[in-house]
Design an enzyme around this catalytic site. Sequence first.
Site, PDB file in Angstrom:
ATOM      1  N   ARG A 165      10.913 -13.727   6.147  1.00 53.47           N
ATOM      2  CA  ARG A 165      12.158 -12.968   6.159  1.00 53.47           C
ATOM      3  C   ARG A 165      13.191 -13.717   7.003  1.00 53.47           C
ATOM      4  O   ARG A 165      12.885 -14.158   8.112  1.00 53.47           O
ATOM      5  CB  ARG A 165      11.895 -11.580   6.755  1.00 53.47           C
ATOM      6  CG  ARG A 165      12.946 -10.561   6.411  1.00 53.47           C
ATOM      7  CD  ARG A 165      12.427  -9.169   6.714  1.00 53.47           C
ATOM      8  NE  ARG A 165      12.689  -8.837   8.099  1.00 53.47           N
ATOM      9  CZ  ARG A 165      13.450  -7.809   8.463  1.00 53.47           C
ATOM     10  NH1 ARG A 165      13.983  -7.009   7.557  1.00 53.47           N
ATOM     11  NH2 ARG A 165      13.652  -7.567   9.735  1.00 53.47           N
TER      12      ARG A 165
ATOM     13  N   ARG B 186      -0.844  -9.836  13.045  1.00 52.61           N
ATOM     14  CA  ARG B 186      -0.757  -8.486  12.507  1.00 52.61           C
ATOM     15  C   ARG B 186      -1.847  -8.256  11.464  1.00 52.61           C
ATOM     16  O   ARG B 186      -2.491  -7.212  11.424  1.00 52.61           O
ATOM     17  CB  ARG B 186       0.623  -8.304  11.853  1.00 52.61           C
ATOM     18  CG  ARG B 186       1.180  -6.913  11.990  1.00 52.61           C
ATOM     19  CD  ARG B 186       2.546  -6.840  11.314  1.00 52.61           C
ATOM     20  NE  ARG B 186       2.548  -5.780  10.321  1.00 52.61           N
ATOM     21  CZ  ARG B 186       3.460  -5.669   9.365  1.00 52.61           C
ATOM     22  NH1 ARG B 186       4.417  -6.560   9.249  1.00 52.61           N
ATOM     23  NH2 ARG B 186       3.409  -4.670   8.524  1.00 52.61           N
TER      24      ARG B 186
ATOM     25  N   ARG C  25      -9.069   4.369   9.504  1.00 43.02           N
ATOM     26  CA  ARG C  25      -8.921   2.947   9.820  1.00 43.02           C
ATOM     27  C   ARG C  25     -10.224   2.344  10.334  1.00 43.02           C
ATOM     28  O   ARG C  25     -10.343   1.119  10.407  1.00 43.02           O
ATOM     29  CB  ARG C  25      -7.852   2.754  10.901  1.00 43.02           C
ATOM     30  CG  ARG C  25      -6.445   2.983  10.406  1.00 43.02           C
ATOM     31  CD  ARG C  25      -5.453   2.662  11.510  1.00 43.02           C
ATOM     32  NE  ARG C  25      -4.108   3.041  11.133  1.00 43.02           N
ATOM     33  CZ  ARG C  25      -3.319   2.331  10.348  1.00 43.02           C
ATOM     34  NH1 ARG C  25      -3.731   1.173   9.871  1.00 43.02           N
ATOM     35  NH2 ARG C  25      -2.121   2.767  10.047  1.00 43.02           N
TER      36      ARG C  25
ATOM     37  N   LYS D 168       0.819  -1.216   0.000  1.00 43.48           N
ATOM     38  CA  LYS D 168       0.000   0.000   0.000  1.00 43.48           C
ATOM     39  C   LYS D 168       0.855   1.270   0.000  1.00 43.48           C
ATOM     40  O   LYS D 168       0.590   2.209  -0.737  1.00 43.48           O
ATOM     41  CB  LYS D 168      -0.924  -0.021   1.213  1.00 43.48           C
ATOM     42  CG  LYS D 168      -1.909   1.126   1.272  1.00 43.48           C
ATOM     43  CD  LYS D 168      -3.014   0.834   2.284  1.00 43.48           C
ATOM     44  CE  LYS D 168      -2.472   0.801   3.706  1.00 43.48           C
ATOM     45  NZ  LYS D 168      -2.063   2.123   4.185  1.00 43.48           N
TER      46      LYS D 168
ATOM     47  N   ARG E  39      13.522 -13.991  12.955  1.00 42.44           N
ATOM     48  CA  ARG E  39      13.121 -13.324  14.190  1.00 42.44           C
ATOM     49  C   ARG E  39      11.656 -13.662  14.458  1.00 42.44           C
ATOM     50  O   ARG E  39      10.896 -13.939  13.541  1.00 42.44           O
ATOM     51  CB  ARG E  39      13.286 -11.814  14.056  1.00 42.44           C
ATOM     52  CG  ARG E  39      14.720 -11.397  13.887  1.00 42.44           C
ATOM     53  CD  ARG E  39      14.891  -9.923  14.127  1.00 42.44           C
ATOM     54  NE  ARG E  39      13.853  -9.164  13.401  1.00 42.44           N
ATOM     55  CZ  ARG E  39      13.950  -7.883  13.116  1.00 42.44           C
ATOM     56  NH1 ARG E  39      15.019  -7.205  13.483  1.00 42.44           N
ATOM     57  NH2 ARG E  39      12.999  -7.253  12.490  1.00 42.44           N
TER      58      ARG E  39
END
Length: 235
Positions: free
Chosen positions: A138, A182, A99, A24, A171
């Site tokens: 990642r 999330r 939001r 985005k 991580r």
Amino acid sequence: MTQTTNGGRRALYLILLGPPGTGKGTQAKLIAERLGLAHVSTGDMFREAVAQGSELGLRAKAYMDRGELVPDDVTIGMLEERVRQPDAQLGVLFDGYPRTLQQAQALDEGLARQGRAADLALLITASDEEIVRRLSGRWLCRNCGEIYHELTRPPRNAGACDACGGALYQRDDDKPKVARQRLEKQRPPEALLAHYRAQGKLAEVDGQQPVEAVTRDLLAAIERLAAVPSSKPRP
Ligand SMILES: [Zn+2]
């Protein structure tokens, strides 16, 4: 000096929505540049207002310093000031705000006070699985800190750093479980989407395409809108 031309096009007030991991921010920057719109993210706007020491900026800072959310009336006041800035003459692309349904209603009212209205809410979509794959995946080299990603930059040999051969690790923040949390937290709520859909102002674009294709589809949706004559003249 003559009035700056805007190519005959009326100012546009666009809202860019999308779950995390749909690119985005990248699209917001591209679209704003292409159309000459002010790219307004509330985070940047707060930082600028605080740096300028504006009254609303200082009020926002007091909340942020206490680790609290900036109330909607403060944010809307700042957005109202923002849309009057010279760089917003051709319009604004709102990125990351609203939001919630309440924020969308407050933004409608704030824009109306400025004689303006939201034209279109653009929703970049992707499946949950795809978003989780993008948000996780990642890997870091334990030895040299090099960063890899399963989708965009996989190492030549799984689990080993291309540069130094060191072991790769993930991580906690980059693991699928956290990515899923999330996504749940940051997904645009259905009530917000319904607000724009009910006004015929929601356009959805497939975010699982290459970046250029997503940009192209966003611009096409905006062009379809801009081709429709405005129902009332704008200031
Ligand atoms: Zn390494």
